[in-house]
Design a protein around this motif. Structure first.
Motif, mmCIF file in Angstrom:
data_model
loop_
_atom_site.group_PDB
_atom_site.id
_atom_site.type_symbol
_atom_site.label_atom_id
_atom_site.label_comp_id
_atom_site.label_asym_id
_atom_site.label_seq_id
_atom_site.Cartn_x
_atom_site.Cartn_y
_atom_site.Cartn_z
ATOM 1 N N MET A 1 0.845 -1.173 0.000
ATOM 2 C CA MET A 1 0.000 0.000 0.000
ATOM 3 C C MET A 1 0.896 1.243 0.000
ATOM 4 S SD MET A 1 -2.812 1.202 2.868
ATOM 5 C CE MET A 1 -3.751 -0.308 2.731
ATOM 6 N N LYS A 2 0.491 2.220 -0.784
ATOM 7 C CA LYS A 2 1.259 3.458 -0.898
ATOM 8 C C LYS A 2 0.315 4.622 -0.597
ATOM 9 C CE LYS A 2 4.706 5.203 -4.069
ATOM 10 N NZ LYS A 2 5.255 5.044 -5.413
ATOM 11 N N LYS A 3 0.704 5.459 0.371
ATOM 12 C CA LYS A 3 -0.129 6.609 0.734
ATOM 13 C C LYS A 3 0.734 7.851 0.873
ATOM 14 C CE LYS A 3 -4.049 4.543 3.070
ATOM 15 N NZ LYS A 3 -4.867 4.558 4.297
ATOM 16 N N THR A 4 0.116 9.005 0.630
ATOM 17 C CA THR A 4 0.786 10.293 0.765
ATOM 18 C C THR A 4 0.186 11.034 1.953
ATOM 19 O OG1 THR A 4 1.117 10.390 -1.620
ATOM 20 C CG2 THR A 4 1.331 12.455 -0.422
ATOM 21 N N PHE A 5 1.060 11.625 2.767
ATOM 22 C CA PHE A 5 0.636 12.372 3.944
ATOM 23 C C PHE A 5 1.249 13.758 3.923
ATOM 24 C CE2 PHE A 5 0.744 7.889 5.021
ATOM 25 C CZ PHE A 5 -0.494 7.687 5.602
ATOM 26 N N GLU A 6 0.466 14.744 4.360
ATOM 27 C CA GLU A 6 0.989 16.106 4.478
ATOM 28 C C GLU A 6 1.727 16.245 5.792
ATOM 29 O OE1 GLU A 6 -1.286 19.662 3.697
ATOM 30 O OE2 GLU A 6 -2.620 18.494 2.406
ATOM 31 N N LEU A 7 2.802 17.012 5.775
ATOM 32 C CA LEU A 7 3.575 17.296 6.982
ATOM 33 C C LEU A 7 3.442 18.780 7.302
ATOM 34 C CD1 LEU A 7 6.820 15.320 6.102
ATOM 35 C CD2 LEU A 7 4.948 14.557 7.547
ATOM 36 N N GLU A 8 3.157 19.097 8.551
ATOM 37 C CA GLU A 8 3.051 20.495 8.966
ATOM 38 C C GLU A 8 4.253 20.850 9.827
ATOM 39 O OE1 GLU A 8 -0.729 20.900 10.914
ATOM 40 O OE2 GLU A 8 -1.802 21.030 9.018
ATOM 41 N N ASP A 9 4.806 22.025 9.603
ATOM 42 C CA ASP A 9 5.937 22.564 10.370
ATOM 43 C C ASP A 9 7.229 21.783 10.181
ATOM 44 O OD1 ASP A 9 4.321 24.613 11.383
ATOM 45 O OD2 ASP A 9 3.617 23.330 13.014
ATOM 46 N N LEU A 10 7.455 21.288 8.978
ATOM 47 C CA LEU A 10 8.742 20.675 8.642
ATOM 48 C C LEU A 10 9.683 21.834 8.312
ATOM 49 C CD1 LEU A 10 10.533 18.245 7.999
ATOM 50 C CD2 LEU A 10 9.476 18.133 5.752
ATOM 51 N N ASP A 11 10.753 21.978 9.122
ATOM 52 C CA ASP A 11 11.577 23.188 9.055
ATOM 53 C C ASP A 11 12.745 23.169 8.082
ATOM 54 O OD1 ASP A 11 9.967 24.528 10.818
ATOM 55 O OD2 ASP A 11 11.128 23.935 12.576
ATOM 56 N N CYS A 12 13.332 21.992 7.826
ATOM 57 C CA CYS A 12 14.516 22.017 6.961
ATOM 58 C C CYS A 12 14.678 20.720 6.170
ATOM 59 C CB CYS A 12 15.782 22.303 7.768
ATOM 60 S SG CYS A 12 16.281 20.975 8.864
ATOM 61 N N ALA A 13 15.406 20.823 5.083
ATOM 62 C CA ALA A 13 15.637 19.671 4.203
ATOM 63 C C ALA A 13 16.469 18.606 4.912
ATOM 64 C CB ALA A 13 16.329 20.127 2.922
ATOM 65 N N ALA A 57 6.317 5.345 12.081
ATOM 66 C CA ALA A 57 6.840 6.441 11.253
ATOM 67 C C ALA A 57 6.558 7.788 11.911
ATOM 68 C CB ALA A 57 6.230 6.387 9.855
ATOM 69 N N VAL A 58 5.359 7.954 12.468
ATOM 70 C CA VAL A 58 4.995 9.200 13.153
ATOM 71 C C VAL A 58 5.922 9.416 14.354
ATOM 72 C CG1 VAL A 58 3.183 10.352 14.500
ATOM 73 C CG2 VAL A 58 2.608 9.219 12.342
ATOM 74 N N LYS A 59 6.227 8.345 15.085
ATOM 75 C CA LYS A 59 7.147 8.440 16.231
ATOM 76 C C LYS A 59 8.546 8.831 15.764
ATOM 77 C CE LYS A 59 4.915 5.196 19.372
ATOM 78 N NZ LYS A 59 4.997 3.874 20.016
ATOM 79 N N LYS A 63 10.686 12.223 16.767
ATOM 80 C CA LYS A 63 12.021 12.139 17.368
ATOM 81 C C LYS A 63 12.987 13.104 16.681
ATOM 82 C CE LYS A 63 13.195 7.867 19.332
ATOM 83 N NZ LYS A 63 13.730 6.515 19.254
ATOM 84 N N VAL A 64 12.884 13.190 15.351
ATOM 85 C CA VAL A 64 13.777 14.078 14.588
ATOM 86 C C VAL A 64 13.367 15.538 14.761
ATOM 87 C CG1 VAL A 64 14.574 14.692 12.280
ATOM 88 C CG2 VAL A 64 14.340 12.292 12.901
ATOM 89 N N GLU A 65 12.077 15.792 14.643
ATOM 90 C CA GLU A 65 11.578 17.171 14.743
ATOM 91 C C GLU A 65 10.253 17.179 15.502
ATOM 92 O OE1 GLU A 65 10.535 20.794 11.745
ATOM 93 O OE2 GLU A 65 12.152 19.452 11.194
ATOM 94 N N PRO A 66 10.303 17.435 16.814
ATOM 95 C CA PRO A 66 9.098 17.353 17.668
ATOM 96 C C PRO A 66 7.945 18.260 17.239
ATOM 97 C CG PRO A 66 11.083 17.527 19.003
ATOM 98 C CD PRO A 66 11.493 17.748 17.579
#
Length: 72
Positions: A1-13, A57-59, A63-66
């Motif tokens: 299964m392949k799904k796309t999710f939006e990310l909010e407040d992702l600050d940097c590449a 994946a959400v966890k 961990k990387v960007e709270p």
């Protein structure tokens, strides 16, 4: 299964790359792409385990960007 999710407040590449690398290490993940420019994550994983893998994946993202949230 392949799904796309939006990310909010992702600050940097760099954070996006770290998230992608962490998610790709989760057992059952076929592929993952975290795009800083579009603020999206494309997750492809085993159908039977998708919900469990998504929670991991959400966890990993937290961990990387709270401050970054996944729009489910």
């Amino acid at each position: 299964m392949k799904k796309t999710f939006e990310l909010e407040d992702l600050d940097c590449a760099n954070c996006a790359m770290k998230m992608q690398e962490a998610i790709e290490k989760i057992p059952g993940v076929i592929s993952c792409s975290v795009n800083f420019m579009t603020q999206k994550m494309i997750l492809e994983a085993d159908d039977a385990e998708f919900d469990k893998i998504l929670k991991q994946a959400v966890k990993a993202i937290a961990k990387v960007e709270p401050d970054c949230t996944v729009v489910l």
